[in-house]
Design a protein around this motif. Sequence first.
Motif, PDB file in Angstrom:
ATOM      1  N   GLU A   1       0.811  -1.227   0.000  1.00  0.00           N
ATOM      2  CA  GLU A   1       0.000   0.000   0.000  1.00  0.00           C
ATOM      3  C   GLU A   1       0.841   1.273   0.000  1.00  0.00           C
ATOM      4  N   HIS A   2       2.109   1.135   0.434  1.00  0.00           N
ATOM      5  CA  HIS A   2       2.922   2.338   0.662  1.00  0.00           C
ATOM      6  C   HIS A   2       3.626   2.853  -0.579  1.00  0.00           C
ATOM      7  N   GLY A   3       3.521   2.111  -1.677  1.00  0.00           N
ATOM      8  CA  GLY A   3       4.171   2.608  -2.879  1.00  0.00           C
ATOM      9  C   GLY A   3       4.257   1.547  -3.947  1.00  0.00           C
ATOM     10  N   TYR A   4       4.884   1.908  -5.035  1.00  0.00           N
ATOM     11  CA  TYR A   4       5.106   0.991  -6.147  1.00  0.00           C
ATOM     12  C   TYR A   4       6.414   0.246  -5.912  1.00  0.00           C
ATOM     13  N   PHE A   5       6.437  -1.009  -6.386  1.00  0.00           N
ATOM     14  CA  PHE A   5       7.600  -1.871  -6.140  1.00  0.00           C
ATOM     15  C   PHE A   5       8.719  -1.614  -7.159  1.00  0.00           C
ATOM     16  N   THR A   6       8.879  -0.363  -7.572  1.00  0.00           N
ATOM     17  CA  THR A   6       9.918  -0.012  -8.554  1.00  0.00           C
ATOM     18  C   THR A   6      11.307  -0.456  -8.100  1.00  0.00           C
ATOM     19  N   ALA A   7      11.549  -0.392  -6.795  1.00  0.00           N
ATOM     20  CA  ALA A   7      12.879  -0.780  -6.296  1.00  0.00           C
ATOM     21  C   ALA A   7      13.179  -2.246  -6.630  1.00  0.00           C
ATOM     22  N   TYR A   8      12.166  -3.106  -6.577  1.00  0.00           N
ATOM     23  CA  TYR A   8      12.393  -4.503  -6.984  1.00  0.00           C
ATOM     24  C   TYR A   8      12.834  -4.565  -8.453  1.00  0.00           C
ATOM     25  N   ARG A   9      12.182  -3.754  -9.298  1.00  0.00           N
ATOM     26  CA  ARG A   9      12.549  -3.774 -10.724  1.00  0.00           C
ATOM     27  C   ARG A   9      13.955  -3.235 -10.928  1.00  0.00           C
ATOM     28  N   ARG A  10      14.289  -2.157 -10.231  1.00  0.00           N
ATOM     29  CA  ARG A  10      15.638  -1.593 -10.397  1.00  0.00           C
ATOM     30  C   ARG A  10      16.698  -2.596  -9.919  1.00  0.00           C
ATOM     31  N   LEU A  11      16.392  -3.322  -8.854  1.00  0.00           N
ATOM     32  CA  LEU A  11      17.309  -4.369  -8.404  1.00  0.00           C
ATOM     33  C   LEU A  11      17.428  -5.450  -9.485  1.00  0.00           C
ATOM     34  N   ALA A  12      16.305  -5.838 -10.053  1.00  0.00           N
ATOM     35  CA  ALA A  12      16.324  -6.864 -11.113  1.00  0.00           C
ATOM     36  C   ALA A  12      17.176  -6.403 -12.292  1.00  0.00           C
ATOM     37  N   GLU A  13      17.093  -5.133 -12.633  1.00  0.00           N
ATOM     38  CA  GLU A  13      17.839  -4.607 -13.782  1.00  0.00           C
ATOM     39  C   GLU A  13      19.349  -4.666 -13.591  1.00  0.00           C
ATOM     40  N   THR A  14      19.790  -4.744 -12.336  1.00  0.00           N
ATOM     41  CA  THR A  14      21.229  -4.878 -12.098  1.00  0.00           C
ATOM     42  C   THR A  14      21.685  -6.332 -12.256  1.00  0.00           C
TER      43      THR A  14
ATOM     44  N   ARG B   1      13.814   5.061   0.115  1.00  0.00           N
ATOM     45  CA  ARG B   1      13.564   3.634  -0.130  1.00  0.00           C
ATOM     46  C   ARG B   1      14.654   3.077  -1.055  1.00  0.00           C
ATOM     47  N   GLY B   2      14.855   1.755  -0.993  1.00  0.00           N
ATOM     48  CA  GLY B   2      15.859   1.168  -1.875  1.00  0.00           C
ATOM     49  C   GLY B   2      16.239  -0.236  -1.462  1.00  0.00           C
ATOM     50  N   TYR B   3      17.435  -0.624  -1.851  1.00  0.00           N
ATOM     51  CA  TYR B   3      17.973  -1.966  -1.621  1.00  0.00           C
ATOM     52  C   TYR B   3      19.489  -1.828  -1.616  1.00  0.00           C
ATOM     53  N   VAL B   4      20.170  -2.878  -1.211  1.00  0.00           N
ATOM     54  CA  VAL B   4      21.635  -2.847  -1.183  1.00  0.00           C
ATOM     55  C   VAL B   4      22.159  -3.895  -2.156  1.00  0.00           C
ATOM     56  N   ARG B   5      23.127  -3.495  -2.955  1.00  0.00           N
ATOM     57  CA  ARG B   5      23.817  -4.441  -3.841  1.00  0.00           C
ATOM     58  C   ARG B   5      25.195  -4.711  -3.266  1.00  0.00           C
ATOM     59  N   THR B   6      25.586  -5.968  -3.241  1.00  0.00           N
ATOM     60  CA  THR B   6      26.932  -6.291  -2.777  1.00  0.00           C
ATOM     61  C   THR B   6      27.675  -7.019  -3.893  1.00  0.00           C
ATOM     62  N   THR B   7      28.941  -6.668  -4.041  1.00  0.00           N
ATOM     63  CA  THR B   7      29.831  -7.429  -4.909  1.00  0.00           C
ATOM     64  C   THR B   7      30.875  -8.052  -4.007  1.00  0.00           C
TER      65      THR B   7
ATOM     66  N   PRO C   1      14.212   8.166  -5.491  1.00  0.00           N
ATOM     67  CA  PRO C   1      13.767   9.466  -4.975  1.00  0.00           C
ATOM     68  C   PRO C   1      12.298   9.462  -4.539  1.00  0.00           C
ATOM     69  N   TYR C   2      11.491   8.540  -5.069  1.00  0.00           N
ATOM     70  CA  TYR C   2      10.087   8.445  -4.643  1.00  0.00           C
ATOM     71  C   TYR C   2       9.571   7.059  -4.979  1.00  0.00           C
ATOM     72  N   VAL C   3       8.553   6.618  -4.239  1.00  0.00           N
ATOM     73  CA  VAL C   3       7.897   5.332  -4.532  1.00  0.00           C
ATOM     74  C   VAL C   3       6.379   5.457  -4.590  1.00  0.00           C
ATOM     75  N   THR C   4       5.821   6.612  -4.189  1.00  0.00           N
ATOM     76  CA  THR C   4       4.365   6.760  -4.241  1.00  0.00           C
ATOM     77  C   THR C   4       3.888   7.088  -5.653  1.00  0.00           C
ATOM     78  N   ARG C   5       4.830   7.318  -6.551  1.00  0.00           N
ATOM     79  CA  ARG C   5       4.543   7.348  -7.990  1.00  0.00           C
ATOM     80  C   ARG C   5       5.410   6.282  -8.650  1.00  0.00           C
ATOM     81  N   PRO C   6       4.932   5.693  -9.753  1.00  0.00           N
ATOM     82  CA  PRO C   6       5.706   4.609 -10.359  1.00  0.00           C
ATOM     83  C   PRO C   6       6.950   5.101 -11.100  1.00  0.00           C
TER      84      PRO C   6
END
Length: 549
Positions: free
Chosen positions: A163-176, A472-478, A492-497
């Motif tokens: 409910e708190h926003g769009y799961f764009t961060a999951y997609r951005r993580l997937a894109e990496t 909001r976000g995620y952490v990438r480790t190498t 920068p935002y998640v309440t808009r896609p």
Amino acid sequence: MSLSRRTILLSGAALGAAGAVTGLPVAAGAAAAHRPLTYPFTLGVASGDPDHDGFVLWTRLAPQPLAEDGLGGMPDRDVPVHWELAADERFRHVVRRGVAVARTRSAHSVHVELAGLLPGREYFYRFRAERHLSPIGRTRTAPAPWTMPAALAMGFASCSQYEHGYFTAYRRLAETEPELILHLGDYQYEYAPDTYNVPGGNPRDHEGPETRTLANYRQRHAQYKTDADLQAAHAVAPWAVVFDDHEVENNWADEVPEAPDPEFPARRASAFQAYYENMPLRRTSIPRGIDMQLYRRVRWGRLATFHMLDTRQYRDDQACGDGYRDCAAASDPARSITGAEQEAWLLDGFRRSDARWDILGQQVFFAQRDNNSGPLTVTSMDAWDGYAASRDRITRGWLGAGVRNPVVLTGDVHAHWASDLKLDYADPTSRTVGTELVCSSITSTGDGADSVSGSHPWFAFNPHLRFQNNLRGYVRTTITPGQLTADFDVLPYVTRPDAPAYTRASFVIEDRVPGLHQTADNPLPSGARTATPSADPGQQTVQQETVRP
Ligand SMILES: [Fe+2]
């Protein structure tokens, strides 16, 4: 990875419209006795718990994913689900195929547990039910146990309140295109619509009431899994998941719910059942009543061992009534956040480990985090601070075992944090004995805010805390034999896609040198918070130059 493969995976597109163009047999007469299924792969596909010769492939059939009874609009019958595993994304080199049965009693979920595959290989998989073909997923086996891989790209995430926003961060993580993704808990939330709100209002709503019954939890999991961004993240790599509290109920502790509730054991059993059904877990995690084996290890050759912990199911009740407290009972050596058995398992794992990096994948803040500037030490009773003796036994356990590089990964607090771990938090000059990396939420608590790195007020009286950011976000480790690099990506935002992702800060942990070295601090580009994603090619170029330098 070729552009075509990337397009296939990240668009979630199925290759071919029907079995006729694939190696999967087309169902004939069998389906005639029943009304044919409408498209059942609305929840996507997933894989998980990789080892050197296999992994779990997952899907669940749900033509009407939001159905109130939690059964996804499926008929009350067993449905054969054909699966295929290939070495290539076009399925020209199929290495395994078979049939699994999706049963009503497990909400038509399918777990295919494979073994005997080659180590360190990428594989592609898909399913077919009647004439319907699933999207394609990519997964991989871990490297052989005796090998030292040159690198592992792993991402971790937590706290995805739909409910708190769009799961764009999951997609951005997937894109990496990470090789492995860890989810550290709060994959879904139990709340009724509109009861846990972000400033400005929730951009999306939960379906159904607060989750209490098996039907409720199944429906909620299905709603989350319909999200295309989440599906993209599952399809790109194997996941290793652990639950925290919200997959069951806020701040539960073993058999103690947040507020007294005689029905809690049944609620917990329902939550566990639905969690298993909807996650790519091995059969060792099939729940038995109110019990579920969640703690386990994932080994990545001799490079890394992930000790995935369960800090909910065996913990003592929170001390001093939970919340933030200066509480003597929090240091009582009789209290535990892991339970005695899991603690012994973890300490034994430290002693046996020959991994370059021993990584704890777990739920709640490990380092001390005092929010009181005065003489009191006021900390969260729900985190390791509420079980300080437990933390001390684990810390001394890895020291005693000579663990070469202990790193704790954490979720829960809806902000990025990074910490040096200390032998004695009361003494800032005491040894640094490990490192903690904490990922922000995917969406929980909404857009959040950027801040100047190092400016958090608690840093003044918690000098071991080194980084915090409330976007909001995620952490990438190498992870390589010589160092572990952590990139803290933010949106920068998640309440808009469709927000872009930026690497806000980067840290390095050197082999045999516990603690953090900051290598990058990248303020957001001006205008990032208000920028509307644009299809304008000129603007896209600018974004790509600044995203993840
Ligand atoms: Fe959370």
